[in-house]
Design an enzyme around this catalytic site. Structure first.
Site, PDB file in Angstrom:
ATOM      1  N   SER A 268       0.319   3.432  -0.315  1.00 12.70           N
ATOM      2  CA  SER A 268      -0.240   2.293  -1.049  1.00 12.70           C
ATOM      3  C   SER A 268       0.846   1.248  -1.250  1.00 12.70           C
ATOM      4  O   SER A 268       2.032   1.529  -1.079  1.00 12.70           O
ATOM      5  CB  SER A 268      -0.751   2.756  -2.415  1.00 12.70           C
ATOM      6  OG  SER A 268       0.332   2.926  -3.316  1.00 12.70           O
ATOM      7  N   ASP A 269       0.450   0.033  -1.610  1.00 13.92           N
ATOM      8  CA  ASP A 269       1.440  -0.903  -2.126  1.00 13.92           C
ATOM      9  C   ASP A 269       1.644  -0.554  -3.604  1.00 13.92           C
ATOM     10  O   ASP A 269       0.942   0.286  -4.170  1.00 13.92           O
ATOM     11  CB  ASP A 269       0.981  -2.352  -1.922  1.00 13.92           C
ATOM     12  CG  ASP A 269       2.175  -3.323  -1.904  1.00 13.92           C
ATOM     13  OD1 ASP A 269       3.275  -2.925  -2.345  1.00 13.92           O
ATOM     14  OD2 ASP A 269       2.019  -4.466  -1.448  1.00 13.92           O
ATOM     15  N   TYR A 270       2.623  -1.195  -4.193  1.00 18.93           N
ATOM     16  CA  TYR A 270       3.050  -0.948  -5.573  1.00 18.93           C
ATOM     17  C   TYR A 270       1.861  -0.916  -6.557  1.00 18.93           C
ATOM     18  O   TYR A 270       1.229  -1.956  -6.775  1.00 18.93           O
ATOM     19  CB  TYR A 270       3.998  -2.084  -5.940  1.00 18.93           C
ATOM     20  CG  TYR A 270       4.977  -1.831  -7.061  1.00 18.93           C
ATOM     21  CD1 TYR A 270       6.296  -1.502  -6.793  1.00 18.93           C
ATOM     22  CD2 TYR A 270       4.582  -1.947  -8.375  1.00 18.93           C
ATOM     23  CE1 TYR A 270       7.203  -1.291  -7.817  1.00 18.93           C
ATOM     24  CE2 TYR A 270       5.486  -1.734  -9.413  1.00 18.93           C
ATOM     25  CZ  TYR A 270       6.803  -1.401  -9.123  1.00 18.93           C
ATOM     26  OH  TYR A 270       7.690  -1.212 -10.150  1.00 18.93           O
TER      27      TYR A 270
END
Lengths: 741, 741
Positions: A268-270
């Protein structure tokens, strides 16, 4: 499909043996990616909380920590203290160089030099791995056609063809030939997918697009990265068809894995798992389940997986087998990196000194920076300057070390950057230079505060704007030529740095007007992380050299070009609009049913107050010399579906300087079953020509270059006429046609 | 699905009998819609060429001809001279009134008064049918979220809920209860589909959208028109999924006919069959075939059907049966109109005098105009004015008859329009009025030329801009209050009238600044065909009354409101941005994963240089009185899928005037399987409240109001929490929640 590592699921005995030993909790732990948070600042390697988690087998990887000695401490926590001794992935945001900071990616893309770009990625990998990193959150390959969006700075612009070429070059550069070597690291192509199409250019905003546009225009660069074997993919923040990418099964499972054959892992992104709650998809347990089932393997920072997946298994919402699948993908990556053989493979304390910021690396940074610059205008051949000129060097970016690296260079060190003033002194020690700041980047305090979140970028001077300007005019008066270094501060573009107005700030516009009014020759050195709207400045009788944010060797590279040691050759990879009201604007537009004629006609597709054309087209860029094109020929007039065709053109350097030129090829599929763009970039070649020299440049079109995704989402070419345009930019008008049978 | 006429295919014996007699050529002839061309101007009813075609059975309908006597001549050509004596459809563009011109549709929509809007359509039908028209190319129901697009003027704004309500009202108004009556006509809903989403707001530009957005946001108004039995549908110019609407089988066949059950006929827009060649879909024969096979029945103007279909049948590319199907649909419409009973049914020479421009019709025009006005600001209660005021009436639109009707009023007559100056004298004869033009609409000659294609709209004065301004200031000096009538000329919006900059032209901005600088009270009467960007003007201490282009009774209606005979009650149906860089902007945005907080925070979805919020939200509009809301209640806290729920709120008129208020209800589906908008309009009620009065307003939500199209394109509601907001505009903050089981 080329997949360099033939491992399929269940095919690595060591991984399977390990999986057999793992508890559910330990498997979930491998899906958890953390950053040590306060640890870096306080001197500890990771915060207490993270340390405990590593030892408890609750962490699969870390990012935001660097240096072999520091990373060794973290790796030892995993290897010596966790039950199964599984080493950590060590990630980092190495976007445009590690310590040797290259220009922002949008700038680098303007070199159209994929070999050089691959070398920058290779250097980034050599430096990052020397510092203990084994996984890089790059390349960012999001197609961007909206310069309001600040992250256009991080990508390769608007076009899927050059975007794909650069995506491949960067993945190859980071991952090298052997991913288990100590100087290669996992690449992570991002942000999958369509992040660059944020509505109204506002970062993180919703995205909406037809599937036919996705496949033809926005997805190719991600696919290209998969084709050269990228080991990991990062999901984007936006929704697609109403489902955030991080929880989008169609995207991650059907397209990425099943259609494209991706065998690596998806991160995932942050906090993008958690953010699906704000998106309106449910509570943390629900969105974590959604993400895992969609095909997400690793959860960055938010710990949704860590805190809810076990419960979801117990409640029958997911199966342990689904978690095992995700865990297997993470473990396979660690295996391929060689971490199971030697968890300390990247942790040689001697390497940083030998490998980081070498003279050779800095030399490449200087070279790629010079090649990223785009000469937008050169009235009366103001540029290049003689080295013994009397120069007024003015502008808020002329002596601003903090703004040279550009956005998202967290591993770089702006103190190492060469300012333009220093570069001028290095390259032209005999020049007589008078410096004056001339203006603030912006006079607006509130705006400056937003830009200065990572440190001072816009420093509003104690002197009044009037006094600053007066000093600049005094400097101008003493000089033969004015060089004004103006534009955007580093953090005016990049993540969460969208602007509704993308002009040069008013404070600097005033300075430029006053300098032009002196009547002296003026060269604008323009810095920015995006295309700007510069209709007023472009009309002035000036030279304009667009230098983006040039990186650690900024000033030297600017001086190399300003003084003619390097003849500029960069070409825009994103269209420059006349005004914000033209956005989105890009070269591969469709004809529409009522194409505008050059002269205004009612009931044609046009505006009342602006031409449809941009200020500067895709592919545009001048040189100190001039190039003339002639004799465009094709080696065939008809081809079959499986044949290639060669287009050749003669390019002559007809000016007074040696120089490089990017020869571009655009294709038009005249008739097809879905509306074709008027032109699509389908080839380019960068050639060097001594003055007076001419060369014949040949570009081959492959069968795939003629294909597109049709209404049934089949990748096909359709019989009929194709037009080939070749020349210096996307407006080139030499044309030949051929027929596809 | 409500289909008022139960005729299915093959069910009208008269039509089937006729079809059995027709040659292929005659069937193709019925699919041909022409305009008489030069005929109108020269006095002949139709050009020679068209006359021959009618007699040869090559014309199914005509448009652009009016008056019973003239149309009778054309109809006689068909009935007396063609072999099968099939009468013509007689079409017309009656967009906002026939001769009695109502405000532009965007204005009318701001009344939120669907009964009144239905009455305007009824009046338009009474007048048009009296003049011989039996088919109207209206309503235009294209959702528009980009005010750069000039045709936003012709629709009902940004929202599918009110857009659907208005679509239904207009179809009912045109078609009445009995389509065979002499005062009803076929409606034609347009432009199917998505025309309002033209990229970059440029008219006729390409459109791209996910299907999930189409079904949830853009298609509902067309569907609403089908649900109340609209007899015809016009295709749009744009492509959808890469296939122009005119040749898009998925759109016309799968969605419109099979999913929605539409049984009428589909007509192209003006030459939109032919334009598919420019779109890149092939030559005229190919695109004509494509269109017919996609489900298009009638070809407007371009004669692609007439000139190629026979050949295509001969070549086996289409079948005669496919042509018969299209012909049947056209003939069924003629049958339903009663034209086979009496081809001259609409051709009573006495009717025009009795039915057109009656006092009652003009009275309705005046009423609906006043109700379309939106009071944007009223600093210090500058408005309403006392009728005995000393007024400086200034501005280029204060005495401009040619600009009152608004765009696309070809059947209207601007000479009949009441100017603002005349209205002031009519309504407040005791006022002391000094007039001055003050400024040109624009000082730009080249721009004026583009606007004046249909006659003078922007007349650049012989007096210099300086002199014009000086005269205005003299007038201002003599007066107690200044009324400045400013904004857009009629043709600055509408078809092929897109603008990249949607501010008030600079010439007028200067006037406004100078007027404000006098310190006298200033009321701006703002005319436009779109939302404008007015950040500077909105900050001035002024009143701003937005009056769109108000139609034939313009001046009287403006005076009614300015002098307080009518207390304004209009509410915006399209969001007003702060600047062009915020576009697209609309009320039903999604939350995103990183919603911005009121105070700027890095890494949230925002801009560096502008709030995310618009200048004026959807649903916004002030009154001379004030309304207070309290006590929002729901009659249930939980409901089942088949249940309704009632939301009630108390509204009190707490100011000093009687007035009307549009009470609005917005719904938020807190969690669902696709990202939900933060708010969606799901109900409204317009109420009249005497000063001091209060009322409880109840709005019912039906099971369908809770539904949306999910990823599988099923129209469903999902269990969970819903939030109900009620109040005065889309920012209203009284809230209650309920649970759907």
């Amino acid at each position: 499909l080329m997949v360099p590592f033939a491992y399929g699921q269940n095919s690595i005995p060591e991984v399977e043996a390990l999986l057999a030993k793992m508890t559910l909790e330990e498997k979930i732990g491998q899906l958890n990616l953390l950053t040590p948070g306060g640890g870096i600042a306080t001197g500890a390697v990771v915060s207490k909380n993270v340390e405990q988690k590593i030892k408890a087998g609750q962490v699969g990887g870390l990012f935001g920590v660097s240096g072999p000695d520091r990373i060794r401490i973290a790796q030892e926590m995993a290897v010596n203290h966790s039950r199964l001794k599984i080493p950590l992935l060590i990630g980092s945001d190495v976007i445009h160089g590690y310590k040797t900071t290259f220009p922002i990616p949008l700038g680098t893309s303007c070199s159209w030099d994929t070999e050089l770009i691959q070398r920058t990625a290779r250097i980034a990998a050599i430096e990052a791995t020397a510092d203990g990193i084994n996984w890089n959150f790059s390349p960012m390959v999001d197609i961007a056609r909206d310069p309001r969006w600040g992250r256009i700075a991080e990508g390769a612009g608007e076009d899927p063809f050059i975007g794909s070429a650069i995506a491949k070059a960067m993945v190859k550069g980071y991952q090298g030939e052997d991913i288990s070597a100590a100087n290669t690291m996992l690449a992570c192509v991002k942000h999958f997918a369509l992040y660059g199409a944020s509505e109204a250019g506002r970062d993180y905003h919703t995205v909406d697009m037809s599937r036919i546009k996705m496949f033809n225009q926005y997805l190719p660069p991600y696919k290209a990265a998969v084709e050269v074997g990228v080991f990991s993919v990062m999901t984007s923040f936006n929704d697609i068809d109403g489902v955030p990418a991080t929880g989008n099964k169609w995207l991650l499972n059907d397209v990425l894995r099943n259609q494209w054959g991706f065998t690596g892992f998806v991160v995932s992104d942050y906090t993008s798992v958690n953010e699906m709650t704000a998106h309106g998809l449910g509570d943390l347990q629900s969105v974590s389940t959604l993400a895992l089932k969609a095909g997400l393997d690793m959860d960055m920072v938010g710990e949704g997986f860590l805190s809810t997946l076990k419960k979801s298994v117990a409640e029958g919402k997911i199966t342990e087998a689904e978690i095992t699948t995700a865990c297997r993908r993470v473990l396979e990556a660690k295996y391929k990196l060689g971490l199971f053989d030697d968890p300390y493979r990247y942790l040689d304390s001697n390497r940083p000194k030998e490998s980081i910021l070498t003279k050779e690396h800095r030399q490449t940074a200087r070279q790629v920076a010079a090649k990223s610059f785009v000469l937008l205008k050169n009235h009366n051949d103001i540029l290049p300057l003689k080295k013994d000129s009397k120069i007024a060097l003015v502008g808020p970016l002329a002596d601003s070390r903090k703004n040279m690296l550009g956005t998202w260079a967290p591993t770089g060190d702006s103190d190492l950057a060469i300012t333009v003033m220093e570069g001028f002194k290095n390259v032209a020690p005999e020049a007589e230079i008078t410096y004056a700041k001339g203006a603030n980047i912006s006079d607006n305090n509130e705006f400056a505060k937003k830009i200065n979140v990572f440190g001072p970028r816009i420093e509003i001077d104690r002197k009044s704007p009037e006094k600053l300007l007066k000093d600049a005019l005094i400097a101008a008066n003493k000089s033969d030529v004015i060089v004004a270094v103006v534009g955007e501060a580093t953090e005016m573009s990049g993540e969460a740095a969208s602007r509704t107005d993308i002009s040069i700030p008013e404070s600097q516009k005033k300075l430029i007007r006053a300098l032009v009014a002196t009547g002296k020759p003026v060269a604008l050195v323009l810095m920015s992380g995006r295309p700007l709207t510069i209709p007023e400045e472009f009309d002035f009788p000036v030279a304009i050299l667009q230098v983006w944010h040039p990186g650690v060797e900024a000033g030297n590279a600017v001086a190399d070009v300003v003084f003619g040691d390097y003849n500029p050759s960069g070409k825009l990879t994103a269209t420059w609009p006349r005004n914000v009201g033209q956005i989105p604007i890009y070269h591969s537009v469709k004809n529409t049913g009522r194409p505008a004629s050059p002269k205004f006609e009612k009931f044609k597709s046009n505006y009342l107050d602006s031409p449809n054309t941009p200020l500067l087209p895709f592919g545009y860029g001048l040189s100190y010399t001039s190039f003339e094109y002639s004799n465009l020929t094709l080696n065939k007039t008809k081809i079959n579906q499986d044949e290639t065709i060669n287009a050749s053109i003669t390019v002559a350097n007809t000016g007074n300087y040696d120089g490089e030129e990017v020869v571009q090829l655009y294709l038009r599929d005249v008739v097809r079953s879905i509306t074709p763009p008027m032109r699509q970039l389908k080839g380019f070649k960068k050639v060097f020509l001594k003055k007076g020299e001419q060369k014949t440049v040949t570009i081959q079109l492959s069968p795939d270059d003629l294909k597109f995704y049709n209404s049934a989402m089949e990748f096909v070419s359709e019989p009929g006429e194709f037009e080939v345009f070749m020349g210096t930019d996307s407006n080139c008008n030499l044309k030949q046609s051929f027929i596809l049978n």
